[in-house]
Design a protein around this motif. Structure first.
Motif, PDB file in Angstrom:
ATOM      1  N   GLU A 148      23.219   3.995  25.053  1.00 15.74           N
ATOM      2  CA  GLU A 148      23.904   3.991  25.811  1.00 15.74           C
ATOM      3  C   GLU A 148      22.919   4.709  26.753  1.00 15.74           C
ATOM      4  O   GLU A 148      23.333   3.968  28.679  1.00 15.74           O
ATOM      5  CB  GLU A 148      25.503   4.125  25.762  1.00 15.74           C
ATOM      6  N   LYS A 149      22.789   5.821  27.030  1.00 15.90           N
ATOM      7  CA  LYS A 149      22.730   6.432  28.291  1.00 15.90           C
ATOM      8  C   LYS A 149      21.096   6.382  27.657  1.00 15.90           C
ATOM      9  O   LYS A 149      19.843   7.227  28.466  1.00 15.90           O
ATOM     10  CB  LYS A 149      23.216   7.945  28.124  1.00 15.90           C
ATOM     11  N   MET A 150      20.306   5.973  27.328  1.00 14.26           N
ATOM     12  CA  MET A 150      19.099   5.240  26.762  1.00 14.26           C
ATOM     13  C   MET A 150      18.266   6.900  26.858  1.00 14.26           C
ATOM     14  O   MET A 150      17.294   6.568  27.316  1.00 14.26           O
ATOM     15  CB  MET A 150      18.149   5.577  28.336  1.00 14.26           C
ATOM     16  N   ASN A 151      18.975   7.690  25.794  1.00 16.96           N
ATOM     17  CA  ASN A 151      18.287   8.753  24.588  1.00 16.96           C
ATOM     18  C   ASN A 151      17.777   9.647  25.948  1.00 16.96           C
ATOM     19  O   ASN A 151      16.862  10.284  25.777  1.00 16.96           O
ATOM     20  CB  ASN A 151      17.623   8.362  24.028  1.00 16.96           C
ATOM     21  N   ALA A 152      18.171   9.470  27.507  1.00 13.91           N
ATOM     22  CA  ALA A 152      18.058  10.971  28.227  1.00 13.91           C
ATOM     23  C   ALA A 152      17.692  11.641  27.852  1.00 13.91           C
ATOM     24  O   ALA A 152      18.565  11.933  27.482  1.00 13.91           O
ATOM     25  CB  ALA A 152      18.701   9.924  29.673  1.00 13.91           C
ATOM     26  N   LEU A 153      17.248  12.362  28.332  1.00 12.17           N
ATOM     27  CA  LEU A 153      16.885  13.477  28.375  1.00 12.17           C
ATOM     28  C   LEU A 153      18.198  14.859  28.954  1.00 12.17           C
ATOM     29  O   LEU A 153      17.393  15.849  29.860  1.00 12.17           O
ATOM     30  CB  LEU A 153      15.016  14.933  28.009  1.00 12.17           C
ATOM     31  N   SER A 154      18.425  14.644  29.091  1.00 16.57           N
ATOM     32  CA  SER A 154      19.696  15.520  29.774  1.00 16.57           C
ATOM     33  C   SER A 154      20.307  16.740  29.012  1.00 16.57           C
ATOM     34  O   SER A 154      19.221  16.980  28.361  1.00 16.57           O
ATOM     35  CB  SER A 154      21.127  15.172  29.113  1.00 16.57           C
ATOM     36  N   ARG A 155      20.676  17.562  30.313  1.00 13.47           N
ATOM     37  CA  ARG A 155      20.528  19.411  29.073  1.00 13.47           C
ATOM     38  C   ARG A 155      21.149  19.406  27.904  1.00 13.47           C
ATOM     39  O   ARG A 155      20.090  20.329  27.227  1.00 13.47           O
ATOM     40  CB  ARG A 155      20.779  20.105  30.755  1.00 13.47           C
ATOM     41  N   GLU A 156      22.179  18.780  28.037  1.00 11.08           N
ATOM     42  CA  GLU A 156      23.210  18.508  26.442  1.00 11.08           C
ATOM     43  C   GLU A 156      21.723  18.047  25.656  1.00 11.08           C
ATOM     44  O   GLU A 156      21.816  18.915  24.383  1.00 11.08           O
ATOM     45  CB  GLU A 156      24.116  17.805  26.952  1.00 11.08           C
ATOM     46  N   MET A 157      21.015  17.117  25.534  1.00 14.95           N
ATOM     47  CA  MET A 157      20.120  16.766  24.612  1.00 14.95           C
ATOM     48  C   MET A 157      19.016  17.659  24.637  1.00 14.95           C
ATOM     49  O   MET A 157      18.479  17.588  23.616  1.00 14.95           O
ATOM     50  CB  MET A 157      19.581  15.222  25.248  1.00 14.95           C
ATOM     51  N   MET A 158      18.921  18.141  25.278  1.00 16.53           N
ATOM     52  CA  MET A 158      17.706  19.104  25.412  1.00 16.53           C
ATOM     53  C   MET A 158      18.408  19.919  24.425  1.00 16.53           C
ATOM     54  O   MET A 158      16.913  19.882  23.952  1.00 16.53           O
ATOM     55  CB  MET A 158      16.592  19.798  26.634  1.00 16.53           C
ATOM     56  N   SER A 159      18.884  20.541  24.950  1.00 16.05           N
ATOM     57  CA  SER A 159      19.551  21.233  24.314  1.00 16.05           C
ATOM     58  C   SER A 159      19.598  21.410  22.777  1.00 16.05           C
ATOM     59  O   SER A 159      19.020  22.274  21.827  1.00 16.05           O
ATOM     60  CB  SER A 159      20.943  22.078  24.529  1.00 16.05           C
ATOM     61  N   ALA A 160      20.462  20.279  21.979  1.00 12.05           N
ATOM     62  CA  ALA A 160      20.446  20.022  20.990  1.00 12.05           C
ATOM     63  C   ALA A 160      19.651  19.543  20.690  1.00 12.05           C
ATOM     64  O   ALA A 160      19.100  20.238  18.968  1.00 12.05           O
ATOM     65  CB  ALA A 160      21.469  18.305  20.874  1.00 12.05           C
ATOM     66  N   LEU A 161      17.986  19.209  20.976  1.00 13.62           N
ATOM     67  CA  LEU A 161      16.892  18.968  19.982  1.00 13.62           C
ATOM     68  C   LEU A 161      16.470  20.236  20.395  1.00 13.62           C
ATOM     69  O   LEU A 161      15.728  20.530  19.010  1.00 13.62           O
ATOM     70  CB  LEU A 161      15.762  18.364  21.243  1.00 13.62           C
ATOM     71  N   SER A 162      16.560  20.721  21.209  1.00 14.70           N
ATOM     72  CA  SER A 162      15.887  22.633  20.390  1.00 14.70           C
ATOM     73  C   SER A 162      16.279  23.528  19.102  1.00 14.70           C
ATOM     74  O   SER A 162      15.812  23.948  18.780  1.00 14.70           O
ATOM     75  CB  SER A 162      15.857  23.326  22.104  1.00 14.70           C
ATOM     76  N   ALA A 163      18.147  23.127  19.329  1.00 14.60           N
ATOM     77  CA  ALA A 163      18.622  24.300  17.967  1.00 14.60           C
ATOM     78  C   ALA A 163      17.763  23.339  16.780  1.00 14.60           C
ATOM     79  O   ALA A 163      17.985  23.964  16.307  1.00 14.60           O
ATOM     80  CB  ALA A 163      19.817  23.745  18.557  1.00 14.60           C
ATOM     81  N   GLU A 164      17.998  21.898  16.839  1.00 15.50           N
ATOM     82  CA  GLU A 164      17.250  21.506  15.744  1.00 15.50           C
ATOM     83  C   GLU A 164      15.975  21.474  15.726  1.00 15.50           C
ATOM     84  O   GLU A 164      15.457  22.293  14.128  1.00 15.50           O
ATOM     85  CB  GLU A 164      17.111  20.073  15.600  1.00 15.50           C
ATOM     86  N   LEU A 165      15.409  21.998  16.037  1.00 16.74           N
ATOM     87  CA  LEU A 165      13.616  21.837  15.908  1.00 16.74           C
ATOM     88  C   LEU A 165      14.214  23.611  15.478  1.00 16.74           C
ATOM     89  O   LEU A 165      12.926  24.368  14.769  1.00 16.74           O
ATOM     90  CB  LEU A 165      13.455  22.323  17.534  1.00 16.74           C
ATOM     91  N   THR A 166      14.807  24.415  15.972  1.00 17.70           N
ATOM     92  CA  THR A 166      14.746  26.030  15.724  1.00 17.70           C
ATOM     93  C   THR A 166      15.449  25.558  14.197  1.00 17.70           C
ATOM     94  O   THR A 166      14.849  26.685  13.498  1.00 17.70           O
ATOM     95  CB  THR A 166      15.839  26.785  16.520  1.00 17.70           C
ATOM     96  N   LYS A 167      16.129  24.940  13.331  1.00 18.02           N
ATOM     97  CA  LYS A 167      16.624  24.929  12.624  1.00 18.02           C
ATOM     98  C   LYS A 167      15.673  24.349  11.612  1.00 18.02           C
ATOM     99  O   LYS A 167      15.728  24.650  10.947  1.00 18.02           O
ATOM    100  CB  LYS A 167      18.051  24.078  12.628  1.00 18.02           C
ATOM    101  N   ALA A 168      14.713  23.916  12.178  1.00 16.68           N
ATOM    102  CA  ALA A 168      13.890  23.009  11.326  1.00 16.68           C
ATOM    103  C   ALA A 168      12.906  24.130  10.540  1.00 16.68           C
ATOM    104  O   ALA A 168      11.701  24.183   9.942  1.00 16.68           O
ATOM    105  CB  ALA A 168      13.037  21.784  11.916  1.00 16.68           C
ATOM    106  N   ALA A 169      11.937  24.578  11.985  1.00 14.61           N
ATOM    107  CA  ALA A 169      11.357  26.067  12.011  1.00 14.61           C
ATOM    108  C   ALA A 169      11.678  26.897  10.781  1.00 14.61           C
ATOM    109  O   ALA A 169      11.297  27.408   9.831  1.00 14.61           O
ATOM    110  CB  ALA A 169      10.695  26.785  13.240  1.00 14.61           C
ATOM    111  N   GLU A 170      13.194  27.611  10.974  1.00 14.35           N
ATOM    112  CA  GLU A 170      13.275  28.777  10.399  1.00 14.35           C
ATOM    113  C   GLU A 170      14.046  27.355   8.121  1.00 14.35           C
ATOM    114  O   GLU A 170      13.530  28.765   7.884  1.00 14.35           O
ATOM    115  CB  GLU A 170      14.769  29.210  10.668  1.00 14.35           C
ATOM    116  N   ASP A 171      13.573  26.563   8.217  1.00 11.87           N
ATOM    117  CA  ASP A 171      14.206  25.910   7.107  1.00 11.87           C
ATOM    118  C   ASP A 171      12.986  26.426   6.444  1.00 11.87           C
ATOM    119  O   ASP A 171      12.418  24.871   6.020  1.00 11.87           O
ATOM    120  CB  ASP A 171      15.463  25.151   7.356  1.00 11.87           C
ATOM    121  N   PRO A 172      12.780  26.678   4.944  1.00  7.96           N
ATOM    122  CA  PRO A 172      11.800  26.154   3.670  1.00  7.96           C
ATOM    123  C   PRO A 172      11.676  25.418   3.347  1.00  7.96           C
ATOM    124  O   PRO A 172      10.834  24.687   3.216  1.00  7.96           O
ATOM    125  CB  PRO A 172      11.721  27.625   3.526  1.00  7.96           C
ATOM    126  N   ASP A 173      12.711  24.014   3.467  1.00 11.87           N
ATOM    127  CA  ASP A 173      12.615  23.183   2.447  1.00 11.87           C
ATOM    128  C   ASP A 173      12.615  22.208   3.581  1.00 11.87           C
ATOM    129  O   ASP A 173      12.060  21.351   3.445  1.00 11.87           O
ATOM    130  CB  ASP A 173      13.776  22.581   2.237  1.00 11.87           C
TER     131      ASP A 173
END
Length: 278
Positions: A37-62
């Motif tokens: 509904e917001k066209m998946n815009a890169l709001s500050r909240e969205m960018m923070s969420a993406l960054s957090a998930e990428l950090t999690k992915a980087a640290e997870d050996p699975d």
């Protein structure tokens, strides 16, 4: 997403609506932006969420491969223009907010490039401005035949300067300038010709093809993928002779790794390698 694994809901916004959904299955970590509904815009909240998930992915050996997708007709519309416009009411006219947002976006794009695991963008709709930058920043990109791409900032008096960085590192200069100067959309076929995406996949087969593609990469040594991805981007910024010196030393270091020894032995013995990821 595969039906054989259970998706998890990631970070939510202030209204409690989930910004992202994630799923880990057979080494493939899917991150799906779900604010259509917001066209998946890169709001500050969205960018923070993406960054957090990428950090999690980087640290997870699975996690061995990351797949980034989105719900809705728009993959990502770039920055949240309402958020940018609201900042004009601030005492400095929004300058400090704009600086923070552009830095946050730049950091996110560099995080993708520097992530020690491959990142695949899956584009099922429109990728515009910083959304196109997001696609270009991923290591690989797959799209349906109806996907479109553009850097239309010039149409509203705002040249897509930060998207230009990622775009110009993926496509030829004249093709990048064509997109940046005209602001016009290109279709998936043209994007593939330009080198912005790798493959065009029919929508009905997209999940199946992406999973197969990602699992093929996930089956490799994680240590080797990490070495290779880092080396690829580092040598791009070097003069030719320096790039060869760097790549040669990288090969030597890689040869000393346990997985290289195991891989070579497995090949010679005609068996499947057993990676230890070191």
């Amino acid at each position: 997403m595969s039906a054989s694994a259970t998706p998890e809901t990631a970070t939510s916004d202030a209204d409690g609506k989930p910004l992202l959904a994630t799923l880990l299955h057979q080494g493939v970590y899917r991150i799906v932006m779900q604010r259509p509904e917001k066209m998946n815009a890169l709001s500050r909240e969205m960018m923070s969420a993406l960054s957090a998930e990428l950090t999690k992915a980087a640290e997870d050996p699975d996690v061995r491969v990351v797949v980034l997708g989105a719900e809705g007709k728009v993959f990502c519309a770039g920055h949240d223009l309402k958020e940018l416009t609201a900042a004009r009411a601030e005492a400095d006219g929004g300058k400090a907010t704009y600086e923070a947002i552009m830095r946050q976006c730049s950091d996110l794009m560099q995080q993708i490039v520097r992530l020690p695991k491959p990142v695949i963008a899956v584009v099922t709709g429109v990728a515009t401005a910083a959304g196109c930058q997001l696609v270009a920043s991923c290591d690989l990109a797959m799209a349906v035949d109806t996907a479109t791409f553009c850097t239309p900032g010039v149409n509203i008096g705002l040249f897509c300067s930060t998207p230009m960085v990622a775009l110009s590192r993926n496509v030829a200069p004249k093709q990048a300038m064509e997109m940046l100067l005209t602001g016009e959309s290109i279709d998936a076929s043209t994007a593939k010709d330009f080198g912005l995406i790798n493959r065009i996949v029919p929508r009905d087969y997209l999940d199946q093809v992406v999973q197969k593609y990602a699992e093929a990469i996930a089956s490799k040594s994680a240590h080797t993928l990490k070495i290779g991805k880092e080396a690829f981007y580092r040598q791009l910024e070097m003069p030719l002779s320096d790039a060869y010196d760097f790549a040669a030393q990288t090969m030597v270091d890689n040869m000393m790794a346990n997985d290289a020894q195991e891989g070579i032995n497995a090949f010679l013995q005609k068996r499947k390698p057993e990676w230890t990821d070191d």
